[in-house]
Design an enzyme around this catalytic site. Structure first.
Site, PDB file in Angstrom:
ATOM      1  N   CYS A 106      48.675  45.818  47.893  1.00  0.00           N
ATOM      2  CA  CYS A 106      48.506  44.546  47.182  1.00  0.00           C
ATOM      3  C   CYS A 106      49.835  43.859  46.896  1.00  0.00           C
ATOM      4  CB  CYS A 106      47.719  44.757  45.897  1.00  0.00           C
ATOM      5  SG  CYS A 106      48.360  46.055  44.819  1.00  0.00           S
ATOM      6  N   ASP A 164      43.854  36.852  44.262  1.00  0.00           N
ATOM      7  CA  ASP A 164      43.640  38.295  44.325  1.00  0.00           C
ATOM      8  C   ASP A 164      43.927  38.834  45.721  1.00  0.00           C
ATOM      9  OD1 ASP A 164      42.921  40.880  43.937  1.00  0.00           O
ATOM     10  OD2 ASP A 164      40.846  40.476  43.344  1.00  0.00           O
ATOM     11  N   HIS A 166      43.493  41.828  46.636  1.00  0.00           N
ATOM     12  CA  HIS A 166      42.635  42.978  46.888  1.00  0.00           C
ATOM     13  C   HIS A 166      41.379  42.607  47.663  1.00  0.00           C
ATOM     14  CE1 HIS A 166      44.974  43.830  43.202  1.00  0.00           C
ATOM     15  NE2 HIS A 166      45.092  45.039  43.719  1.00  0.00           N
TER      16      HIS A 166
END
Length: 639
Positions: free
Chosen positions: A476, A600, A602
Site C-alpha cells: 500500500c 485507498d 488497498h
C-alpha cells in the site's frame, strides 16, 4: 477615427491571458490569417524589449523580431497588438496598430495588412478593439462584436495540422590563423550558400504521412525545387488561393498525409504529437545527363588555417490547414522556416565559435496555457540548469504569460513526435491508461460550514494488483508513493517514469538505507522510506508530521489544509502496516469539525471511477498512525 464596424474579432485565448501583465506596454496578438478567419486572436506574447530609454511605447523591433521569429511557428503571425496605457483607448489602439505593422515588417517583411489595435488601462479589465486596413489612424474603426470562443482548441485543430522538418548541416570552416577576425564573414557566406541550396531546383523534399513511425500504412511523395513556387514576392493570400485551384499528384492537400481518425486537440498533441514529416535530400546528380565516376579534387591550403566543423541541427515545426497543398506548405512554410532558423543559429554561433562552440538544440513545447506550440533553442554546453539557461526560460515564461512556479519549458516537457505505444515497456505502462482524478464528483463530506482544500492538479490512481502485480497485504505504501510521483509527472515537475516496487526498493538500497536482500522482497515501507525515495528520484523535500494516535489526527487538519492550499501535492498517511493517500480536507475552523478525503491503495477490483475515494469520518481509524508526511513541491522554478 470612423464609427463602429460590423467586423468581428474572435478571441481564442482566455481574456485573463491578455491581461496577465498590467504593466504599461505592448502585447503582440498572434493569429493565423492564412488559415483561420480574419481577426482571430489565438494567443498573445508580451513585448519584452524596449529602446534604451525604457519607454514601453518604443519597442526594440530588431530584438523582438529575432526572438519571436524563432519562437513562433510558421503559419502563425502577428495580427495586431494590445496596448496597456493611460486609458485613452483610441490613442492606445493607434499605437498598437502602428507597432504591430512595424513588427510584421521586421519579422517577414509584410506590414501593410488588416490589423487589430486593442487598448486597455491599468485599472479595469475592459479591452477595446479596433481594426485598421493600414497604419493611417483615420481608417481605424471600433469593433462592435468581440467573441470569446467557448471551444478554442477545436477551432484551431479541427482543420489544422502540423508539419515538421529536421535537417542537420555540417559546415567545414577554415579560418586563417592570422585572420581570425574573418570568421564572422566566413560563417555568413557558408550559411548563405546553405540557405540558397534549400531553394535549389534539384533539391528533393520527401513528404511522409504523420503516421510514418506507426504500424499503419503511410503515404509519401517526393518534390523537387523546380516543382515548387519559391518566389518570395508572392503573398500568402495569393499563394493560398492558387493552392486551392491546383490539382494533380504534386498538389495534394495536407489532409492526404495527416491522420484524422482521432480527435486532435492540444492535450493529445502534448501526449503524442503527430506531424507530417519532411526530409530534405540534397540530390547532386539529378542535373547530370550522362553517367560519370566520382571525382576527388585536392585544394592545398595557401596559408596556415584552423579547421572548425560547425554543426547546424535544424528542427522546424509549422502549422497549416488541411486543405493547404503540400507544395505550398513547402514553399511558404517549411523552406522559409529552415532559412530563418539557420540564420538565427548563425547569430548565436558566431560570437563564441573560436572559444567553444555552443551546443544548440531545438525543442517544441505546448504549455497548457497555449493553444499552439512554440519553439525554443537552448544552449546545453553546461547543462539545462546552468544560470544563463534559467534566465532564458524565465524570460520565455514572462513573454508567454506562464506561471513561474512550474517548469513548463524544461526539456522533459518538450513535445514527442511519433512515439509508438509499447505496452511491454514498464515506464510507458506505468502512468499511461490509468484512472485519473477519481475524487471528482464524489458527494460532499457532510462537514457543516467547512472549507474544502484539495490537491492542485492531476494524479493517477495506483492500488493493489494493478497490472497483475500481486502486492496485496504489503504494497500500500508503494502504491501511495506511485500516486504521489504520478502527480509530479502530470504537473510536469518530473520526467521520470513512475517506479515499480522493485525500482523503489533498489533506490533505497542504492542510498544505503536497506540491505541488498531487500530488493525483490515483500517487505513494506513507511513514510521515512517514502521521503528518502522522493528526495533521491525527484529532489523533493518532505515534511513529516508525527501523531500518537488516530484521535490526534484532526488536530493537524489546519496544517494539512494550509498544505493543500499552498503546495497542492497528495499526502501519504501511514500507520503500522497500513498506508493511505490523502487528497484533501474539509475543515470548519470555527467548530473544529473536519473530514479527510482518502484515496485507498488497498483496492483490488477493476478500475472504474470513484472506486475507493471517500470522506471517512474523523478521526481516521488507522492503527498506530505515524510519520504522515506531506510532500512539498520542489522549488523548481523555470530556472
Amino acid at each position: 477615427m470612423e464609427g463602429e464596424t460590423g467586423r468581428c474579432v474572435r478571441v481564442l485565448c482566455p481574456k485573463k491571458s491578455l491581461l496577465s501583465s498590467k504593466n504599461p506596454g505592448l502585447r503582440w496578438l498572434i493569429g493565423s490569417p492564412l488559415f483561420l478567419s480574419p481577426f482571430t486572436v489565438v494567443s498573445s506574447f508580451r513585448c519584452l524589449h524596449s529602446l534604451p530609454d525604457n519607454d514601453p511605447d518604443s519597442p526594440d523591433f530588431a530584438k523582438e523580431a529575432d526572438e519571436i521569429r524563432m519562437l513562433l511557428l510558421r503559419g502563425f503571425n502577428i495580427i495586431g497588438a494590445l496596448f496597456v496605457g493611460d486609458g485613452n483607448k483610441e490613442k492606445g489602439a493607434w499605437k498598437a496598430v502602428e507597432a504591430s505593422s512595424k513588427m510584421r515588417k521586421f519579422l517577414f517583411g509584410d506590414g501593410d495588412c488588416d490589423l487589430i489595435g486593442a487598448a486597455t488601462d491599468l485599472i479595469t479589465d475592459d479591452i477595446h478593439f479596433f481594426v485598421s486596413h493600414s497604419t493611417n489612424v483615420e481608417s481605424m474603426e471600433a469593433v462592435s462584436t468581440v467573441v470569446f470562443e467557448d471551444n478554442p482548441e477545436r477551432y484551431v485543430w479541427e482543420k489544422g495540422c502540423l508539419l515538421r522538418c529536421e535537417l542537420e548541416l555540417k559546415l567545414p570552416v577554415f579560418v586563417p590563423l592570422d585572420k581570425t577576425s574573418d570568421v564572422a564573414e566566413i560563417i555568413s557566406t557558408l550559411v548563405d550558400e546553405a540557405a540558397a541550396k534549400l531553394r535549389d531546383p534539384y533539391v528533393a523534399y520527401l513528404v511522409e504521412g504523420s503516421n510514418v513511425e506507426t504500424d499503419e500504412s503511410s503515404c509519401s511523395i517526393v518534390f523537387h525545387g523546380m516543382e515548387l513556387d519559391l518566389n518570395p514576392d508572392h503573398s500568402d493570400s495569393m499563394l493560398f488561393k492558387a493552392s486551392m485551384k491546383e490539382s494533380g499528384a504534386k498538389d495534394l492537400a495536407c489532409s492526404h498525409f495527416y491522420l484524422k481518425d482521432k480527435n486532435i486537440s492540444s492535450s493529445t498533441i502534448r501526449e503524442n504529437a503527430d506531424a507530417i514529416q519532411i526530409t530534405v535530400l540534397f540530390n547532386q546528380s539529378r542535373n547530370n545527363c550522362t553517367s560519370a565516376v566520382p571525382v576527388a579534387e585536392y585544394f592545398p591550403a595557401t596559408e596556415y588555417a584552423r579547421n572548425l566543423n560547425v554543426n547546424f541541427k535544424l528542427d522546424v515545426l509549422c502549422y497549416a490547414s488541411e486543405d493547404f497543398t503540400i507544395a505550398a506548405a513547402l514553399s511558404k512554410l517549411i523552406i522559409p522556416g529552415l532559412i530563418d532558423q539557420l540564420n538565427s543559429i548563425k547569430k548565436a554561433v558566431i560570437p563564441e565559435l573560436l572559444s567553444q562552440q555552443p551546443e544548440l538544440c531545438r525543442y517544441h513545447f505546448l504549455p497548457p496555457e497555449l493553444l499552439h506550440p512554440i519553439t525554443a533553442i537552448y544552449d546545453l554546453r553546461y547543462g539545462e540548469t546552468e544560470m544563463k539557461q534559467g534566465e532564458m526560460r524565465r524570460s520565455l515564461h514572462s513573454r508567454l504569460g506562464l506561471p513561474l512556479d512550474r517548469p513548463l519549458l524544461r526539456i522533459a516537457n518538450a513535445l514527442s513526435f511519433g512515439m509508438k505505444s509499447t505496452k511491454d515497456t514498464h515506464s510507458v505502462k506505468y502512468g499511461s491508461s490509468l484512472l485519473k482524478n477519481v475524487h471528482n464528483e464524489i458527494p460532499s463530506s457532510g462537514v457543516s460550514g467547512g472549507i474544502i482544500s484539495l490537491i492542485d492538479g492531476s494524479y493517477e490512481y495506483y492500488h493493489y494488483l494493478l497490472y497483475g502485480f500481486d502486492d496485496n497485504g504489503w504494497g500500500c505504501a508503494y502504491r501511495s508513493l506511485q500516486t504521489i510521483i504520478s502527480w509530479y509527472r502530470l504537473q510536469q515537475y518530473a520526467s521520470i517514469g513512475v517506479p515499480s516496487h522493485r525500482e523503489i526498493q533498489q533506490a533505497l538500497v542504492d542510498m544505503g538505507d536497506k540491505e541488498p536482500s531487500f530488493v525483490g522482497s515483500r517487505e513494506w515501507i513507511g513514510a521515512i522510506e517514502l521521503s528518502y525515495v522522493l528526495d533521491k528520484l525527484l529532489g523533493v523535500s518532505c515534511k513529516i508530521i508525527n501523531v500518537r494516535s488516530g484521535e490526534e489526527l484532526p488536530e493537524k487538519c489546519r496544517e494539512l489544509s494550509i498544505h493543500f492550499q499552498t503546495q497542492g501535492t497528495p499526502v501519504m498517511i501511514g500507520g503500522g502496516v497500513l498506508a493511505y493517500t490523502l487528497l484533501g480536507v474539509d475543515y470548519n475552523q470555527a467548530s473544529g469539525d473536519c473530514a479527510f478525503l482518502i484515496l485507498d491503495p488497498h483496492y483490488t477490483g477493476k478500475d472504474k471511477a470513484n472506486v475507493r475515494c471517500s470522506w471517512p469520518p474523523a478521526p481516521l481509524h488507522v492503527p498506530r498512525p505515524r510519520f504522515p508526511p506531506s510532500t512539498c513541491r520542489s522549488s523548481d522554478l523555470p530556472e
